[in-house]
Design a protein around this motif. Sequence first.
Motif, PDB file in Angstrom:
ATOM      1  N   VAL A  36     -26.122   1.376  11.184  1.00 51.28           N
ATOM      2  CA  VAL A  36     -27.372   0.638  11.280  1.00 51.28           C
ATOM      3  C   VAL A  36     -27.603  -0.054   9.950  1.00 51.28           C
ATOM      4  N   VAL A  37     -27.872  -1.347  10.006  1.00 48.80           N
ATOM      5  CA  VAL A  37     -28.112  -2.145   8.805  1.00 48.80           C
ATOM      6  C   VAL A  37     -29.421  -2.910   8.961  1.00 48.80           C
ATOM      7  N   ALA A  38     -29.995  -3.310   7.850  1.00 49.71           N
ATOM      8  CA  ALA A  38     -31.210  -4.121   7.870  1.00 49.71           C
ATOM      9  C   ALA A  38     -30.874  -5.601   7.911  1.00 49.71           C
ATOM     10  N   ASP A  39     -29.721  -6.002   7.331  1.00 51.55           N
ATOM     11  CA  ASP A  39     -29.361  -7.408   7.230  1.00 51.55           C
ATOM     12  C   ASP A  39     -27.977  -7.631   7.838  1.00 51.55           C
ATOM     13  N   LEU A  40     -27.948  -7.940   9.110  1.00 51.99           N
ATOM     14  CA  LEU A  40     -26.688  -8.156   9.823  1.00 51.99           C
ATOM     15  C   LEU A  40     -25.940  -9.361   9.272  1.00 51.99           C
ATOM     16  N   GLY A  87     -32.629   2.016  26.101  1.00 56.01           N
ATOM     17  CA  GLY A  87     -33.521   3.038  25.554  1.00 56.01           C
ATOM     18  C   GLY A  87     -33.261   4.412  26.136  1.00 56.01           C
ATOM     19  N   ARG A  88     -32.789   4.462  27.371  1.00 57.89           N
ATOM     20  CA  ARG A  88     -32.463   5.762  27.966  1.00 57.89           C
ATOM     21  C   ARG A  88     -31.221   6.354  27.318  1.00 57.89           C
ATOM     22  N   VAL A  89     -30.256   5.511  26.972  1.00 60.67           N
ATOM     23  CA  VAL A  89     -29.032   5.997  26.332  1.00 60.67           C
ATOM     24  C   VAL A  89     -29.342   6.599  24.971  1.00 60.67           C
ATOM     25  N   THR A  90     -30.151   5.915  24.171  1.00 58.88           N
ATOM     26  CA  THR A  90     -30.416   6.345  22.799  1.00 58.88           C
ATOM     27  C   THR A  90     -31.581   7.312  22.675  1.00 58.88           C
ATOM     28  N   GLY A  91     -32.406   7.415  23.711  1.00 52.83           N
ATOM     29  CA  GLY A  91     -33.567   8.282  23.652  1.00 52.83           C
ATOM     30  C   GLY A  91     -34.748   7.657  22.922  1.00 52.83           C
ATOM     31  N   LEU A  92     -34.666   6.349  22.619  1.00 54.32           N
ATOM     32  CA  LEU A  92     -35.746   5.684  21.882  1.00 54.32           C
ATOM     33  C   LEU A  92     -36.769   5.020  22.793  1.00 54.32           C
ATOM     34  N   GLY A  93     -36.563   5.063  24.090  1.00 53.60           N
ATOM     35  CA  GLY A  93     -37.479   4.358  24.988  1.00 53.60           C
ATOM     36  C   GLY A  93     -37.197   2.871  24.931  1.00 53.60           C
ATOM     37  N   THR A  94     -38.248   2.085  24.774  1.00 51.89           N
ATOM     38  CA  THR A  94     -38.065   0.642  24.685  1.00 51.89           C
ATOM     39  C   THR A  94     -37.420   0.296  23.348  1.00 51.89           C
ATOM     40  N   GLN A  95     -36.338  -0.447  23.399  1.00 49.92           N
ATOM     41  CA  GLN A  95     -35.670  -0.853  22.163  1.00 49.92           C
ATOM     42  C   GLN A  95     -35.074  -2.241  22.329  1.00 49.92           C
ATOM     43  N   ARG A  96     -34.915  -2.891  21.210  1.00 57.16           N
ATOM     44  CA  ARG A  96     -34.251  -4.194  21.144  1.00 57.16           C
ATOM     45  C   ARG A  96     -33.404  -4.159  19.886  1.00 57.16           C
ATOM     46  N   VAL A  97     -32.092  -4.289  20.052  1.00 57.89           N
ATOM     47  CA  VAL A  97     -31.157  -4.126  18.948  1.00 57.89           C
ATOM     48  C   VAL A  97     -30.172  -5.287  18.947  1.00 57.89           C
ATOM     49  N   GLU A  98     -29.998  -5.911  17.785  1.00 55.59           N
ATOM     50  CA  GLU A  98     -28.964  -6.923  17.639  1.00 55.59           C
ATOM     51  C   GLU A  98     -27.721  -6.215  17.117  1.00 55.59           C
ATOM     52  N   ILE A  99     -26.592  -6.425  17.797  1.00 58.28           N
ATOM     53  CA  ILE A  99     -25.361  -5.761  17.378  1.00 58.28           C
ATOM     54  C   ILE A  99     -24.259  -6.782  17.119  1.00 58.28           C
ATOM     55  N   ALA A 100     -23.313  -6.371  16.307  1.00 62.92           N
ATOM     56  CA  ALA A 100     -22.086  -7.127  16.078  1.00 62.92           C
ATOM     57  C   ALA A 100     -20.936  -6.141  16.189  1.00 62.92           C
ATOM     58  N   HIS A 114      -7.047  -0.859  17.190  1.00 66.53           N
ATOM     59  CA  HIS A 114      -7.287   0.419  17.852  1.00 66.53           C
ATOM     60  C   HIS A 114      -8.722   0.913  17.775  1.00 66.53           C
ATOM     61  N   SER A 115      -9.530   0.360  16.903  1.00 70.50           N
ATOM     62  CA  SER A 115     -10.891   0.857  16.758  1.00 70.50           C
ATOM     63  C   SER A 115     -11.812  -0.296  16.397  1.00 70.50           C
ATOM     64  N   ALA A 116     -13.093   0.021  16.340  1.00 66.90           N
ATOM     65  CA  ALA A 116     -14.075  -1.012  16.042  1.00 66.90           C
ATOM     66  C   ALA A 116     -15.216  -0.423  15.226  1.00 66.90           C
ATOM     67  N   LEU A 117     -15.941  -1.318  14.605  1.00 67.97           N
ATOM     68  CA  LEU A 117     -17.152  -0.979  13.868  1.00 67.97           C
ATOM     69  C   LEU A 117     -18.280  -1.723  14.548  1.00 67.97           C
ATOM     70  N   GLU A 118     -19.312  -0.993  14.953  1.00 70.34           N
ATOM     71  CA  GLU A 118     -20.488  -1.606  15.562  1.00 70.34           C
ATOM     72  C   GLU A 118     -21.614  -1.602  14.546  1.00 70.34           C
ATOM     73  N   LEU A 119     -22.052  -2.784  14.153  1.00 68.73           N
ATOM     74  CA  LEU A 119     -23.189  -2.920  13.254  1.00 68.73           C
ATOM     75  C   LEU A 119     -24.420  -3.181  14.103  1.00 68.73           C
ATOM     76  N   SER A 120     -25.497  -2.447  13.851  1.00 72.88           N
ATOM     77  CA  SER A 120     -26.725  -2.581  14.631  1.00 72.88           C
ATOM     78  C   SER A 120     -27.896  -2.865  13.714  1.00 72.88           C
ATOM     79  N   ARG A 121     -28.723  -3.806  14.134  1.00 66.95           N
ATOM     80  CA  ARG A 121     -29.984  -4.093  13.438  1.00 66.95           C
ATOM     81  C   ARG A 121     -31.100  -3.912  14.457  1.00 66.95           C
TER      82      ARG A 121
END
Length: 149
Positions: free
Chosen positions: A11-15, A41-54, A62-69
């Motif tokens: 999780v980052v503040a500045d994507l 929100g059901r997956v994360t348990g946060l309820g309503t959520q809005r997340v920008e990801i990269a 073989h793998s990935a890095l998911e950055l979330s704001r």
Amino acid sequence: MPVRMDNVGLVVADLDAAIPFFVDLGLTLEGRTVIEGPWAGRVTGLGTQRVEIAMLRTPDGHSALELSRFLTPDVIADHRRAPVNALGYLRVMFAVDDLDTTLARLQPHGVELVSEEVVRYEDAYRLCYIRGPEGVLIGLAEALPTPQA
């Protein structure tokens, strides 16, 4: 039984600042989107959520890095400068082919070595921990050539 480790999430503040750092490290940006809706929100348990990801793919594919704001809800804790002995997340380690070149390439992003030096582990690796975007702890390891007998 797990099939593979698919990705690590940070999780980052500045994507917009974090993406170029990891691209310069050698990962490939696969996509960027906003995730929202009741299912998220059901997956994360946060309820309503809005997340920008990269999603960024590692060079070996073989793998990935998911950055979330998180846009909503607000972030409630900040572990970016936690010491290496803090409970929970420690660091993400990347194998690199040339540690000095990698550090030089990342310098424009304000990379800080956690200690004052790159260390050598026996005849196997040159290693260091750095603080990447927003102070996230990242390990870099360069395998040393195997000594010839």
